[in-house]
Design an enzyme around this catalytic site. Structure first.
Site, PDB file in Angstrom:
ATOM      1  N   GLY A   1     -35.888 -31.096  39.211  1.00  0.00           N
ATOM      2  CA  GLY A   1     -34.459 -31.402  39.191  1.00  0.00           C
ATOM      3  C   GLY A   1     -33.818 -31.432  37.817  1.00  0.00           C
ATOM      4  O   GLY A   1     -34.142 -30.648  36.938  1.00  0.00           O
ATOM      5  N   SER A   2     -32.939 -32.372  37.664  1.00  0.00           N
ATOM      6  CA  SER A   2     -31.959 -32.397  36.587  1.00  0.00           C
ATOM      7  C   SER A   2     -32.558 -32.345  35.187  1.00  0.00           C
ATOM      8  O   SER A   2     -33.596 -32.937  34.901  1.00  0.00           O
ATOM      9  CB  SER A   2     -31.137 -33.669  36.704  1.00  0.00           C
ATOM     10  OG  SER A   2     -30.357 -33.845  35.550  1.00  0.00           O
TER      11      SER A   2
END
Lengths: 137, 427
Positions: free
Chosen positions: A62-63
């Protein structure tokens, strides 16, 4: 990397109870740096604390803010004691590298082969050595 | 193998260009070692995610760079922060956090970065071209740059983004190399109903499913309509990066490194193949919703930041109608897109319809959304973004329902939860 070998991503020593993440965790949006608790409501280990643990997580997720969240958790003392992974993840590594550069606090990250990972994640508690070896304690 | 530096790179590491540049080069060199790179390569631009405030460590780091005299060596844009500088009254967080967030933003401006404050730098006039090497952070921007533009950036995160911008160098490894960009997993969409592929709502859902299936691998998607629009690829890519760790996908017939399946795989046999069906997309639509009934208080669009074309579609679907009294409708976008909306006269139309435009930030990373019901835990918010649906429940403590743009607009106009099930009938 040999089947048994470990690759040191961020050097350091650590000791703690083992916490195995059954799925990769995006630290941003998934970890509360203030408390060290997993807050991703869809994550199997939601509600558990990573603080002071030797955290086993196969890959990053993810991020790209994950680096900041890890660095902040290290600053606040809520971070894992060390991380064991199957694949190097630059975004996770950067959080530990910058905390090391800015605060001199080293949270070791070691990448191991799948077979070693499977064996070591069964440890109740573990120690990460400077050379990347992982010992049951 | 050890990292070999040029004379100029070694001088940066030795501190000849100041302590800030030295810290930046130490971080680039340590990252190169993590990536197994033996040399660095120059970049032509950078996009910085480190300007979003997560705590004192971000300020301590940026201050070390500023105090050490660092300046960016290449044109550098800035990602969203936690504040909307154009609509400061929207910020509902505590004042101390707001002040800290603003000081972090100022530090990055002092380093020479452009105050673009957008997560969609690919929507700016000046964007990387095919084959350009850049250092981009922000997961949706990374996947767009690599996949849709054919520019080359590794999956960079906070700290390395600005370190690369200051040194003008990245490790020559990973997605910067031809070898690192070939597809690994074949994703076959032939079992998805073709009428669904004609709808915008399919794309974030496809991205969510693909991200979950491929993890860190590079997917090659077969079965998308030829020349799928940038906005649809944007929604798809953002979701692959929130549900998985995708930094590059190939869509055969739509993205520049995938004219054919063979080209996307570099002539090699896929490591594995997965099939996605209409049922998988419907399941994703359900999984992305944490609650499907009750009082709906708001809609949130624009994650990633809305494009001009997406605002045009929003106005078309609104068709002159306005948001119901007391209902909240937010759209996040970049200040450059807002300037274009102003020129077109669309901003006034949107305001008249009761749409609140949010710039410089996003509604799921900072307290902006007003919940008409005081009990925060009871708030139910609808979005057309798989990424927003993925992160908002953890970040904001709200319930989320995923819907199409049409669902969002009809709900906002009615002031009540509306989801058109017709597209999903018989699935």
């Amino acid at each position: 990397m040999s089947e048994r070998g470990a690759r040191v991503i961020v050097p350091g020593t650590a000791h703690g109870e083992v916490l195995v993440l059954d799925e990769p965790l995006s630290f941003w949006g998934g970890l509360d740096a203030e408390t060290g608790l997993i807050i991703d409501q869809r994550h199997p280990q939601v509600g558990r604390s990573v603080s002071g643990r030797i955290v086993f997580m196969t890959v990053g997720r993810g991020s790209s803010s994950a680096s900041s969240v890890l660095a902040e958790a290290i600053r606040l003392g809520t971070a894992p004691a060390g991380l064991v992974m199957q694949e190097a993840d630059e975004i996770v590594a950067l959080g530990a590298i910058v905390a090391d550069e800015i605060y001199g606090k080293a949270v070791p990250i070691v990448v191991v082969a799948a077979a070693s990972y499977a064996a070591q994640k069964a440890f109740k508690s573990a120690k990460i050595e400077l050379d990347g070896s992982i010992i049951q304690t | 193998m050890d990292l070999v530096l040029t004379t100029h790179e070694q001088a940066m590491l030795d501190g000849t260009h100041g302590a800030g540049c030295q810290l930046a080069m130490r971080i680039v060199a340590r990252t190169a070692s993590v990536m197994g790179a033996t040399s660095l390569r120059p970049i032509s631009g950078a996009h910085i995610d480190s300007c979003l405030y997560h705590g004192q460590s971000g300020i301590d780091f940026a201050k070390r760079l500023v105090d050490g005299g660092a300046q960016v060596a290449v044109p550098t844009t800035l990602n969203v922060s936690s504040l909307d500088l154009l609509h400061p009254e929207l910020y509902r967080g505590d004042a101390a956090t707001g002040t800290a967030a603003r000081s972090l933003m100022t530090l990055y401006e002092e380093l020479g970065c452009s105050p673009t404050w957008t997560c969609a730098p690919y929507q700016l006039d000046d964007r990387p071209s095919f084959g350009d090497h850049v250092a981009w952070a922000e997961s949706n921007a990374i996947v767009f740059a690599n996949s849709v533009l054919g520019a080359r950036t590794h999956r960079y995160g906070d700290f390395i983004d600005i370190a690369a911008a200051v040194t003008g160098r990245v490790p020559d490894a990973g997605l910067h190399t031809d070898e690192g960009r070939y597809g690994q997993v074949l994703v076959d969409l032939s079992e998805v109903r073709s009428d669904l592929l004609a709808l915008d709502v399919a794309y974030p859902l496809i991205g969510h499913v693909v991200g979950g299936l491929v993890g860190t691998d590079i997917p090659v998607i077969v079965g998308l309509p030829a020349n799928t629009s940038e906005d649809r690829l944007k929604a798809l890519g953002a979701a692959t990066a929130s549900a998985g760790t995708v930094a590059l996908f190939h869509a055969v017939g739509s993205t520049p490194e995938a004219p054919t399946v063979e080209a996307a795989f570099g002539g090699r046999v896929p490591e594995r193949a997965v099939h996605i069906s209409t049922t998988d997309l419907r399941d994703a639509r359900d999984v992305l919703s944490t609650r499907l009934d009750g009082f709906l208080s708001a809609i949130s669009l624009g994650t990633p930041h809305y494009s001009v074309a997406e605002f045009g579609e929003l106005l078309r679907v609104l068709d002159g109608r306005a948001v119901a009294d007391g209902f909240r409708a937010y759209v996040s976008t970049g200040r450059d897109v807002l300037t274009e909306l102003n020129l077109r006269g669309w901003t006034a139309q949107l305001e008249h319809a009761g749409i609140q435009i949010v710039t410089d930030t996003c509604t799921y990373i900072t307290p902006i959304i007003e919940s008409p019901n005081a009990d925060k835990s009871a708030s139910l918010i609808m979005t057309d973004s798989a990424k927003w649906a993925y992160y908002a429940p953890g970040n904001l403590g709200v319930d989320v329902v995923f819907g199409s743009l049409g669902d969002c607009v009809e709900s906002a106009v009615a002031g009540d939860l509306m989801r058109d099930e017709q597209d999903w009938a018989d699935v």
